[in-house]
Design an enzyme around this catalytic site. Structure first.
Site, PDB file in Angstrom:
ATOM      1  N   ILE A 293       0.832  -1.201   0.000  1.00 42.24           N
ATOM      2  CA  ILE A 293       0.000   0.000   0.000  1.00 42.24           C
ATOM      3  C   ILE A 293       0.865   1.249   0.000  1.00 42.24           C
ATOM      4  O   ILE A 293       0.609   2.218  -0.727  1.00 42.24           O
ATOM      5  CB  ILE A 293      -0.947   0.005   1.216  1.00 42.24           C
ATOM      6  CG1 ILE A 293      -1.900  -1.186   1.154  1.00 42.24           C
ATOM      7  CG2 ILE A 293      -1.738   1.308   1.282  1.00 42.24           C
ATOM      8  CD1 ILE A 293      -2.847  -1.154  -0.013  1.00 42.24           C
ATOM      9  N   ASN A 318      13.541  -2.577   0.256  1.00 40.43           N
ATOM     10  CA  ASN A 318      12.257  -2.010  -0.173  1.00 40.43           C
ATOM     11  C   ASN A 318      12.357  -0.504  -0.396  1.00 40.43           C
ATOM     12  O   ASN A 318      11.770   0.038  -1.340  1.00 40.43           O
ATOM     13  CB  ASN A 318      11.169  -2.313   0.854  1.00 40.43           C
ATOM     14  CG  ASN A 318      10.748  -3.773   0.842  1.00 40.43           C
ATOM     15  OD1 ASN A 318      11.173  -4.537  -0.015  1.00 40.43           O
ATOM     16  ND2 ASN A 318       9.922  -4.164   1.797  1.00 40.43           N
ATOM     17  N   SER A 410      -5.945   1.711   7.833  1.00 34.56           N
ATOM     18  CA  SER A 410      -6.445   0.661   8.707  1.00 34.56           C
ATOM     19  C   SER A 410      -6.929  -0.523   7.874  1.00 34.56           C
ATOM     20  O   SER A 410      -6.601  -0.634   6.684  1.00 34.56           O
ATOM     21  CB  SER A 410      -7.570   1.204   9.592  1.00 34.56           C
ATOM     22  OG  SER A 410      -7.896   0.275  10.610  1.00 34.56           O
ATOM     23  N   LYS A 413      -9.981  -5.968   9.182  1.00 36.63           N
ATOM     24  CA  LYS A 413      -9.731  -6.916  10.275  1.00 36.63           C
ATOM     25  C   LYS A 413      -9.753  -6.229  11.641  1.00 36.63           C
ATOM     26  O   LYS A 413      -9.713  -6.902  12.681  1.00 36.63           O
ATOM     27  CB  LYS A 413      -8.403  -7.630  10.050  1.00 36.63           C
ATOM     28  CG  LYS A 413      -8.420  -8.530   8.819  1.00 36.63           C
ATOM     29  CD  LYS A 413      -7.072  -9.170   8.558  1.00 36.63           C
ATOM     30  CE  LYS A 413      -7.151 -10.121   7.366  1.00 36.63           C
ATOM     31  NZ  LYS A 413      -7.481  -9.448   6.100  1.00 36.63           N
ATOM     32  N   LEU A 453      -5.893  -6.721  -4.050  1.00 34.13           N
ATOM     33  CA  LEU A 453      -5.351  -7.731  -4.946  1.00 34.13           C
ATOM     34  C   LEU A 453      -3.988  -7.295  -5.462  1.00 34.13           C
ATOM     35  O   LEU A 453      -3.809  -6.161  -5.888  1.00 34.13           O
ATOM     36  CB  LEU A 453      -6.297  -7.954  -6.126  1.00 34.13           C
ATOM     37  CG  LEU A 453      -7.541  -8.783  -5.817  1.00 34.13           C
ATOM     38  CD1 LEU A 453      -8.467  -8.805  -7.009  1.00 34.13           C
ATOM     39  CD2 LEU A 453      -7.154 -10.189  -5.424  1.00 34.13           C
ATOM     40  N   SER A 456       1.527  -8.026  -1.262  1.00 33.31           N
ATOM     41  CA  SER A 456       2.459  -9.085  -0.904  1.00 33.31           C
ATOM     42  C   SER A 456       1.758 -10.284  -0.284  1.00 33.31           C
ATOM     43  O   SER A 456       2.233 -11.407  -0.376  1.00 33.31           O
ATOM     44  CB  SER A 456       3.514  -8.531   0.068  1.00 33.31           C
ATOM     45  OG  SER A 456       2.889  -7.995   1.223  1.00 33.31           O
TER      46      SER A 456
END
Length: 636
Positions: A293, A318, A410, A413, A453, A456
């Site tokens: 993201i 990264n 956020s 979940k 989608l 990682s």
């Protein structure tokens, strides 16, 4: 392929050119001789100097015309109809020159000879060229697997031409739904209606169906893919027109269907003013910039031309990767944005605060978090330290640095969580809501959404790899469902939600309809040319088995996006705002103190109990073993 032709095709370009010119001189000479023979009806005739001079001038000018028409730059094996047109035009010029030579040099050139000469020359010059191309094409295509092209428009025509002259696939049929295009011939291929697929498939046995349709809406494209998914064949696509025009791809670069095609979701177009409001000409910071993201947020942000973009990331590789990519975008767009690549942890408040202050950051997108449910379940302390205290440290740094806007990424979940990861993200939301109550200089916003989608942890790359390896595909439960969204769409909506925020507000993204993971797996199997294994049917060579591995610790069958029922719309059709229960800053300060001590002591059961009693909605599958920590009672 017989040896002389093979030697010719393998020769160097200069050698091929000299051989072709030599042949053309001989062919033109022969054509001129045969034209006179046919006209005079005799094999022998007298040649005087004017006739010889006329022949030499005609052949010389003809070769020059051939050169000007580019016939010696054309590759014989790739020669098509336009090249034959050039040959015809050059021969017409040659015949006209022959007539002029007869007039100016007073040579014996009967009026019918130029016409006979032109016809014979075209046969002798064009025939071998067509023959060489035909022999090469039929020899070469035997080495290439057959494919079907879907789409008889401009993209399909160009793709057919590219594949015919390429080395990878041999197109045999073009399919289309337009009755007006049926029975047309494109590059030697007949256009058939898509309803003829079954009989054509058994005749040609193609290995792939290539979609060559880019000028339709996303909705119609999804309908087309649904239709093609019923065909027992692997489906791939050509790059988009935008990528081809931008030089980022070639037409013949066949690729798998995009994640958006697999999802069947039509993204809502962003509101440009919301994208730019907190970014353009401002200093922006992204924590967790190297994650799925975070990196997409960076890509979207740089396009809005901030004055400074601070990439904050713990993982060195990264950070290196995303900085290179953002620098490349900056160069291609000719931007003046200052790019800062900063290593560090969000748990170090002084490091974060220094960066925010030094670069005068106005907007922060906090994407740094541990998101993998089973890993956090097995590493509770590190999950709490990063997700809870990392968010708290970054938020306190933002307040101290007088950052204007702070947006937390956020997750669904966090709603009635059954795992530590979700509970830690809900705690992060509660912290920002408490800080929003404590002060009003920094606007804290939370944006909650489901799975993306291509990230990682996404199932799509895993399923693709498992299908390529012949299976089995592993699905946790036959009834498990998830909300899905494309990463670019999620990033755009996060930016737009942050631009609409009031302090302490929770936004929920419209994830569309939930997707049953089992259905997604079967869809991917069929689109990759396989069939889901049917235990009650006849086993097939191309079948892929689906195994159910069982729910992992803390995993839910159904994800949720809302806690309360008080939900209202916003200026954006895909963004809603939810009013959830909150804790006061005094209550939150006590909870953070307890959690800090318990994390230091690695008291895992007590940590779970604090999460359970902190009004996070946490309901673990296995309740904590101790009950010594007193719950916090007051809600607002």
């Amino acid at each position: 392929m017989f040896t002389p032709l093979k030697l010719l095709l393998q020769a160097e370009r200069k050698q091929k050119r000299m051989i072709t010119i030599t042949y053309d001189v001989a062919a033109l000479t022969l054509s001129l001789y045969l034209a006179v023979v046919i006209r005079l009806d005799t094999w022998t005739f007298d040649l005087n100097l004017p006739e010889v001079f006329s022949a030499i001038v005609t052949i010389a000018i003809s070769i020059f015309a051939f050169m000007r028409f580019g016939l010696y730059r054309a590759v014989l094996r790739y020669m098509m109809i336009p090249a034959l047109g050039h040959i015809f035009a050059a021969i017409m010029i040659s015949a006209f020159v022959l007539s002029l030579c007869g007039f100016f040099f007073q040579s014996f050139v009967p009026r019918s000879v130029p016409f006979i000469y032109a016809g014979i020359a075209f046969l002798i010059l064009g025939g071998p060229r067509i023959l060489i191309r035909t022999v090469y094409y039929h020899y070469h295509r035997r080495k290439k697997p057959n494919v079907f092209i879907y789409g008889a428009g401009s993209t399909g025509r160009q793709l057919a031409y590219s594949l015919i002259n390429g080395n990878e696939y041999h197109p045999v049929v073009i399919l289309d739904d337009d009755p007006n295009k049926v029975d047309q011939i494109i590059s030697g291929l007949r256009v058939h209606h898509s309803s003829d697929y079954a009989k054509l498939q058994s005749l040609y046995e193609p290995v792939k169906l290539l979609l060559a349709i880019n000028n339709i809406s996303k909705e119609k494209r999804h309908q087309l893919i649904e239709k093609c998914a019923a065909y027992p064949i692997a489906i791939q696509s050509v790059p988009s027109i935008e990528d081809i025009a931008a030089g980022q791809a070639r037409l013949d670069e066949i690729k798998d269907l995009s994640i958006g095609d697999l999802l069947g979701r039509t993204p809502v177009e962003p509101i440009e003013e919301l994208l730019t409001r907190h970014i353009t000409n401002k200093s922006v910071m992204v924590t967790g910039a190297g994650g799925s993201i975070g990196s997409e947020l960076c890509r979207q942000i740089i396009k809005q031309q901030p004055s400074t973009l601070v990439l904050f990331e713990l993982n060195e590789y990264n950070l290196y990767t995303i900085e290179r990519e953002i620098q490349a975008i900056k160069t291609s767009m000719k931007l003046n944005t200052k790019i800062v690549a900063a290593l560090g942890s969000v748990q170090r408040q002084n490091r974060v605060q220094y960066l925010m202050t030094h670069h005068e950051v106005e907007t922060v997108y906090h994407a740094a978090a541990y998101k993998h449910v089973p890993l956090v379940e097995d590493n509770i302390v590190e999950g709490i330290r990063n997700n809870v205290f990392g968010t708290f440290s970054a938020a306190e740094a933002a307040i101290a640095a007088k950052v204007k806007n702070f947006t937390l990424i956020s997750t669904d979940k966090a709603v009635r969580p059954t795992n530590v990861m979700g509970a830690s993200k809900r705690m992060a939301e509660l912290i920002l809501q408490a800080l929003a109550e404590r002060q009003d200089e920094t606007t804290f916003t939370m944006v909650r959404f489901g799975n993306v989608l291509g990230s990682s942890g996404s199932v799509v790359p895993l399923f693709k790899e498992q299908i390529r390896q012949g299976g089995p595909i592993t699905v946790t439960h036959p009834d498990i469902i998830r909300y899905f969204m494309l990463i670019p769409e999620a990033a755009q909506l996060v930016i737009q939600a942050g631009a609409m925020a009031h302090n302490g507000q929770v936004f929920v993204l419209d994830m569309g309809q939930p997707v049953k993971i089992l259905d997604l797996a079967k869809r991917m199997i069929r689109l990759m040319g396989k069939e889901p294994f049917d235990p009650e049917g006849t086993p097939l060579d191309n079948s892929i088995e689906i195994e159910f591995s069982g729910l992992r610790p803390g995993e839910k069958l159904y994800e949720e996006l809302l806690i309360g029922e008080d939900v209202t719309g916003t200026a954006h059709p895909s963004i809603m705002t939810a009013k959830d229960d909150r804790l006061s800053w005094a209550e939150m300060e006590i909870l953070l103190g307890e959690l800090d001590t318990l994390c230091h002591n690695f008291d895992l059961e007590a940590i779970k109990l604090v999460l359970l009693t902190a009004h996070t909605g946490y309901t673990p599958t296995q309740p904590p073993a101790i009950t010594t920590v007193q719950p916090c009672q007051t809600l607002h």
